[in-house]
Scaffold this active site. Structure first.
Site, PDB file in Angstrom:
ATOM      1  N   ASP A 117       0.869  -1.184   0.000  1.00  0.00           N
ATOM      2  CA  ASP A 117       0.000   0.000   0.000  1.00  0.00           C
ATOM      3  C   ASP A 117       0.901   1.228   0.000  1.00  0.00           C
ATOM      4  O   ASP A 117       2.106   1.136   0.273  1.00  0.00           O
ATOM      5  CB  ASP A 117      -0.895   0.000   1.248  1.00  0.00           C
ATOM      6  CG  ASP A 117      -1.772   1.255   1.352  1.00  0.00           C
ATOM      7  OD1 ASP A 117      -2.293   1.703   0.310  1.00  0.00           O
ATOM      8  OD2 ASP A 117      -1.928   1.800   2.465  1.00  0.00           O
ATOM      9  N   SER A 118       0.277   2.391  -0.239  1.00  0.00           N
ATOM     10  CA  SER A 118       1.029   3.649  -0.192  1.00  0.00           C
ATOM     11  C   SER A 118       1.476   3.966   1.231  1.00  0.00           C
ATOM     12  O   SER A 118       2.200   4.929   1.433  1.00  0.00           O
ATOM     13  CB  SER A 118       0.138   4.783  -0.679  1.00  0.00           C
ATOM     14  OG  SER A 118      -0.951   4.936   0.206  1.00  0.00           O
ATOM     15  N   TYR A 159      -0.482   8.485  -2.438  1.00  0.00           N
ATOM     16  CA  TYR A 159      -0.469   8.211  -3.876  1.00  0.00           C
ATOM     17  C   TYR A 159      -1.604   8.986  -4.558  1.00  0.00           C
ATOM     18  O   TYR A 159      -1.570   9.233  -5.760  1.00  0.00           O
ATOM     19  CB  TYR A 159      -0.726   6.717  -4.145  1.00  0.00           C
ATOM     20  CG  TYR A 159       0.443   5.780  -3.953  1.00  0.00           C
ATOM     21  CD1 TYR A 159       1.639   6.189  -3.363  1.00  0.00           C
ATOM     22  CD2 TYR A 159       0.339   4.441  -4.364  1.00  0.00           C
ATOM     23  CE1 TYR A 159       2.678   5.290  -3.178  1.00  0.00           C
ATOM     24  CE2 TYR A 159       1.385   3.549  -4.194  1.00  0.00           C
ATOM     25  CZ  TYR A 159       2.546   3.969  -3.595  1.00  0.00           C
ATOM     26  OH  TYR A 159       3.573   3.071  -3.429  1.00  0.00           O
ATOM     27  N   GLY A 160      -2.627   9.319  -3.786  1.00  0.00           N
ATOM     28  CA  GLY A 160      -3.894   9.829  -4.316  1.00  0.00           C
ATOM     29  C   GLY A 160      -3.814  11.065  -5.167  1.00  0.00           C
ATOM     30  O   GLY A 160      -4.688  11.286  -5.999  1.00  0.00           O
ATOM     31  N   CYS A 199      -4.540  -1.212  -1.974  1.00  0.00           N
ATOM     32  CA  CYS A 199      -4.697   0.231  -2.117  1.00  0.00           C
ATOM     33  C   CYS A 199      -5.637   0.473  -3.300  1.00  0.00           C
ATOM     34  O   CYS A 199      -5.372  -0.008  -4.411  1.00  0.00           O
ATOM     35  CB  CYS A 199      -3.319   0.830  -2.395  1.00  0.00           C
ATOM     36  SG  CYS A 199      -3.317   2.591  -2.771  1.00  0.00           S
ATOM     37  N   ASN A 200      -6.722   1.183  -3.059  1.00  0.00           N
ATOM     38  CA  ASN A 200      -7.676   1.472  -4.144  1.00  0.00           C
ATOM     39  C   ASN A 200      -7.037   2.328  -5.234  1.00  0.00           C
ATOM     40  O   ASN A 200      -7.278   2.120  -6.423  1.00  0.00           O
ATOM     41  CB  ASN A 200      -8.887   2.235  -3.586  1.00  0.00           C
ATOM     42  CG  ASN A 200      -9.734   1.403  -2.658  1.00  0.00           C
ATOM     43  OD1 ASN A 200     -10.769   0.905  -3.034  1.00  0.00           O
ATOM     44  ND2 ASN A 200      -9.288   1.233  -1.429  1.00  0.00           N
ATOM     45  N   THR A 201      -6.232   3.298  -4.814  1.00  0.00           N
ATOM     46  CA  THR A 201      -5.606   4.206  -5.780  1.00  0.00           C
ATOM     47  C   THR A 201      -4.653   3.427  -6.684  1.00  0.00           C
ATOM     48  O   THR A 201      -4.634   3.626  -7.906  1.00  0.00           O
ATOM     49  CB  THR A 201      -4.833   5.308  -5.031  1.00  0.00           C
ATOM     50  OG1 THR A 201      -5.666   5.837  -4.010  1.00  0.00           O
ATOM     51  CG2 THR A 201      -4.394   6.407  -5.961  1.00  0.00           C
ATOM     52  N   CYS A 251     -10.887   3.679   0.250  1.00  0.00           N
ATOM     53  CA  CYS A 251      -9.448   3.810   0.492  1.00  0.00           C
ATOM     54  C   CYS A 251      -9.124   2.925   1.688  1.00  0.00           C
ATOM     55  O   CYS A 251      -9.879   2.931   2.683  1.00  0.00           O
ATOM     56  CB  CYS A 251      -9.115   5.276   0.801  1.00  0.00           C
ATOM     57  SG  CYS A 251      -7.435   5.543   1.409  1.00  0.00           S
ATOM     58  N   THR A 252      -8.041   2.166   1.600  1.00  0.00           N
ATOM     59  CA  THR A 252      -7.765   1.190   2.666  1.00  0.00           C
ATOM     60  C   THR A 252      -7.290   1.835   3.970  1.00  0.00           C
ATOM     61  O   THR A 252      -7.203   1.168   4.988  1.00  0.00           O
ATOM     62  CB  THR A 252      -6.737   0.143   2.189  1.00  0.00           C
ATOM     63  OG1 THR A 252      -5.558   0.836   1.722  1.00  0.00           O
ATOM     64  CG2 THR A 252      -7.301  -0.699   1.062  1.00  0.00           C
ATOM     65  N   HIS A 253      -6.998   3.118   3.929  1.00  0.00           N
ATOM     66  CA  HIS A 253      -6.691   3.813   5.188  1.00  0.00           C
ATOM     67  C   HIS A 253      -7.970   4.061   6.000  1.00  0.00           C
ATOM     68  O   HIS A 253      -7.920   4.200   7.218  1.00  0.00           O
ATOM     69  CB  HIS A 253      -6.047   5.180   4.913  1.00  0.00           C
ATOM     70  CG  HIS A 253      -4.592   5.128   4.556  1.00  0.00           C
ATOM     71  ND1 HIS A 253      -4.129   4.586   3.389  1.00  0.00           N
ATOM     72  CD2 HIS A 253      -3.489   5.582   5.223  1.00  0.00           C
ATOM     73  CE1 HIS A 253      -2.808   4.715   3.339  1.00  0.00           C
ATOM     74  NE2 HIS A 253      -2.397   5.314   4.442  1.00  0.00           N
TER      75      HIS A 253
END
Ligand code: DGL
Length: 259
Positions: A10-11, A42-43, A73-75, A183-185
């Site tokens: 992930d970012s 990353y977004g 990570c979705n982005t 978003c995974t955050h």
């Protein structure tokens, strides 16, 4: 059967929400997690920049012998998974905002999506949204500033609460009954979101779905690990380890790695 690790990246620290679901569902699996916190968020980066970062993370995980890669990570998924699948001889599992279950279940015919600019502006997201949003109002909101706050350890701050209030307002004004976390955050914000949202609004997070998909692919490819010894779990960050440790509640050993 394979005892090689599952690679997850992930970012930053957010993808640990996916790692934890995978570890819970597949407790025998060895895992390597990369938090690319140095390059978060990353977004706001271009598709090309996101792809380059994903290549770097993928090559590192493949060099460590990973049998499958989870783009947590979705982005990164919406901007780079097609490229990764076309260019690497490995299986990739990604995560995208779960519009489908929200659009199928909404009664108010309005759903909210909170995600990064990179996700909401991607072609893959629009494709999915067009297929499933059928007759449902999709209120998109960029979560500008949320990831940097989480990455700097300000998860439960007043600043975060104010930002979320601001972002939820237009959705609540449109009477949403589902909020999709894109978003995974964001699953780490669920306690704050629950406080801010009326009871009728349900939160959708796709972490468990990604873990189930990971299991299904490993099973299908005959790559599950059947060894009975304690699995090796390695979590690497190229940023502030304290942030990673605190988000994981110090439950796992973490290491700094410059990548
Ligand atoms: N966890 C990433 C996601 O799912 C955060 C993206 C970012 O770094 O902006 O989209």
């Amino acid at each position: 059967m394979s005892n090689k690790p599952i690679g997850i990246f992930d970012s930053g620290v957010g993808g640990t929400s996916i790692f934890k679901e995978i570890h819970m569902l597949l407790p025998k699996e060895n895992c390597i997690y990369l938090a690319d916190s140095k390059n978060a968020p990353y977004g706001n980066k271009s598709e090309k920049e996101i792809q380059e970062l994903c290549i770097k993370n993928t090559e590192l995980l493949l060099s460590k012998g990973c049998k499958l890669i989870v783009v947590a990570c979705n982005t990164a998924t919406t901007n780079a998974i097609t490229y990764l699948r076309e260019n690497y001889n490995s299986s990739f599992i990604g995560i995208e905002p779960a519009i489908k279950p929200a659009a199928l279940s909404t009664k108010t015919k309005a759903i909210g999506i909170l995600a990064t600019k990179g996700t909401l502006s991607s072609q893959l997201f629009h494709k999915t949204s067009d297929i499933y949003a059928n007759g449902v109002k999709v209120i998109e909101q960029i979560g500008e500033g949320i990831v940097p706050l989480i990455e700097s350890g300000k998860l439960y701050s007043e600043e975060m609460k104010n930002l979320l209030e601001l972002y939820l307002k237009p959705m609540l004004d449109k009477n949403i009954d589902y909020l999709v976390l894109g978003c995974t955050h964001y699953p780490y914000l669920i306690p704050v979101l629950t406080e801010l949202l009326p009871k009728k609004v349900k939160i959708i997070d796709s972490g468990l779905a990604v873990a189930k998909q990971t299991k299904a692919i490993l099973l299908k490819s005959n790559l599950l690990n059947n060894e009975t010894k304690v699995p090796s779990i390695k979590l690497y960050s190229n940023g502030n380890l304290e942030v990673l440790n605190s988000i994981l509640k110090h439950q796992f050993k973490t290491e700094y790695l410059d990548f």
